[in-house]
Design a protein around this motif. Structure first.
Motif, mmCIF file in Angstrom:
data_model
loop_
_atom_site.group_PDB
_atom_site.id
_atom_site.type_symbol
_atom_site.label_atom_id
_atom_site.label_comp_id
_atom_site.label_asym_id
_atom_site.label_seq_id
_atom_site.Cartn_x
_atom_site.Cartn_y
_atom_site.Cartn_z
ATOM 1 N N ARG A 201 21.669 61.913 23.433
ATOM 2 C CA ARG A 201 20.487 62.157 24.260
ATOM 3 C C ARG A 201 19.277 61.472 23.646
ATOM 4 O O ARG A 201 19.135 61.382 22.448
ATOM 5 C CB ARG A 201 20.200 63.648 24.348
ATOM 6 C CG ARG A 201 21.229 64.412 25.123
ATOM 7 C CD ARG A 201 20.867 65.874 25.147
ATOM 8 N NE ARG A 201 21.854 66.610 25.921
ATOM 9 C CZ ARG A 201 21.604 67.751 26.500
ATOM 10 N NH1 ARG A 201 20.413 68.304 26.393
ATOM 11 N NH2 ARG A 201 22.525 68.372 27.173
ATOM 12 N N ASN B 191 19.342 62.100 30.661
ATOM 13 C CA ASN B 191 20.055 62.954 29.715
ATOM 14 C C ASN B 191 20.931 64.005 30.375
ATOM 15 O O ASN B 191 21.705 64.678 29.693
ATOM 16 C CB ASN B 191 19.059 63.658 28.782
ATOM 17 C CG ASN B 191 18.502 62.737 27.722
ATOM 18 O OD1 ASN B 191 19.111 61.746 27.360
ATOM 19 N ND2 ASN B 191 17.320 63.068 27.234
ATOM 20 N N ARG B 192 20.842 64.157 31.693
ATOM 21 C CA ARG B 192 21.629 65.189 32.389
ATOM 22 C C ARG B 192 23.111 65.001 32.127
ATOM 23 O O ARG B 192 23.656 63.915 32.279
ATOM 24 C CB ARG B 192 21.395 65.113 33.893
ATOM 25 C CG ARG B 192 20.225 65.903 34.325
ATOM 26 C CD ARG B 192 20.207 66.077 35.827
ATOM 27 N NE ARG B 192 18.826 66.288 36.200
ATOM 28 C CZ ARG B 192 18.212 65.682 37.181
ATOM 29 N NH1 ARG B 192 18.846 64.844 37.952
ATOM 30 N NH2 ARG B 192 16.960 65.922 37.426
ATOM 31 N N GLY B 193 23.732 66.088 31.741
ATOM 32 C CA GLY B 193 25.182 66.074 31.541
ATOM 33 C C GLY B 193 25.627 65.490 30.217
ATOM 34 O O GLY B 193 26.807 65.547 29.890
ATOM 35 N N LYS B 194 24.741 64.919 29.440
ATOM 36 C CA LYS B 194 25.122 64.336 28.154
ATOM 37 C C LYS B 194 25.167 65.419 27.095
ATOM 38 O O LYS B 194 24.277 66.252 27.010
ATOM 39 C CB LYS B 194 24.125 63.258 27.715
ATOM 40 C CG LYS B 194 24.192 61.997 28.516
ATOM 41 C CD LYS B 194 23.262 60.969 27.910
ATOM 42 C CE LYS B 194 23.327 59.670 28.682
ATOM 43 N NZ LYS B 194 22.410 58.686 28.123
ATOM 44 N N GLN B 195 26.192 65.395 26.281
ATOM 45 C CA GLN B 195 26.277 66.291 25.137
ATOM 46 C C GLN B 195 25.854 65.569 23.859
ATOM 47 O O GLN B 195 25.356 66.184 22.936
ATOM 48 C CB GLN B 195 27.689 66.851 24.983
ATOM 49 C CG GLN B 195 28.102 67.746 26.135
ATOM 50 C CD GLN B 195 27.195 68.957 26.278
ATOM 51 O OE1 GLN B 195 26.830 69.585 25.302
ATOM 52 N NE2 GLN B 195 26.804 69.270 27.500
ATOM 53 N N LEU B 196 26.085 64.277 23.828
ATOM 54 C CA LEU B 196 25.735 63.467 22.660
ATOM 55 C C LEU B 196 24.899 62.277 23.106
ATOM 56 O O LEU B 196 24.961 61.849 24.255
ATOM 57 C CB LEU B 196 27.005 62.962 21.962
ATOM 58 C CG LEU B 196 27.962 64.035 21.450
ATOM 59 C CD1 LEU B 196 29.272 63.417 21.013
ATOM 60 C CD2 LEU B 196 27.325 64.796 20.299
#
Length: 179
Positions: free
Chosen positions: A98, A91-96
């Motif tokens: 997750r 999930n690192r760096g994901k904004q959507l």
């Protein structure tokens, strides 16, 4: 104290019990606790020379030590922490998009224990990788109310962070304070 038992011997144990995990101070004490030092063992003669108050302090330190003994990594705890750490990494760096983790089970099966161990491991790993970053709060531990709403979750987060908000403060105000 008559037997030379120092109050400093119990200070570390006292820090862990002072604040619940659902506060920033409590979580920080829990996540930073390393190897547990046993309290100094007194001889029977030294124990006999303690005052009633000193004996209570001594026994309290021993009780706290035994309540903080190492946790057995059961297959469920290992599974939750392994899957959880993979999800955190993915999930690192994901904004959507997750992916989340729900831990379900009967009462007493170790759900909270597994989640707290996952949070502790993540926080320790993150602090080890980025020791220069100060003031970061990588893990927030709250108990989700049974009738959870966004406003109630914001209040729980505000309580963890120690923010001065009241239950009658507007949802927007509380959410903004938490952010």
């Amino acid at each position: 104290m008559s037997a030379g038992y120092l109050p400093a011997d119990i200070e570390a144990a006292d820090d862990l019990g002072r604040h619940p995990l659902t506060t920033r101070e409590g979580w920080t004490a829990f996540a930073s606790q390393g190897g547990i030092e046993p309290p100094r063992l007194l001889s029977q003669q030294d124990i006999a020379r303690l005052t009633v108050t000193e004996r209570e302090i001594y026994n309290d330190a021993r009780q706290r030590y035994h309540s903080q003994l190492l946790l057995v990594a059961t297959p469920d705890i290992v599974r939750v922490t392994t899957i959880g750490l993979k999800l955190i990494t993915n999930n690192r760096g994901k904004q959507l998009g997750r992916k989340g983790l729900i831990v379900a089970g009967a009462s007493g099966t170790g759900k909270s224990t597994s989640i707290t161990q996952l949070g502790k491991k993540h926080q320790i790993d993150l602090q080890r990788r980025t020791p220069a970053v100060q003031g970061r709060i990588p893990v927030v531990y709250i108990v989700v109310p049974y009738d959870a709403t966004p406003a109630k979750l914001s209040l729980e987060l505000a309580a963890f962070l120690g923010l001065p908000v009241a239950k009658n403060d507007g949802e927007h105000f509380v959410t903004h304070a938490v952010l």
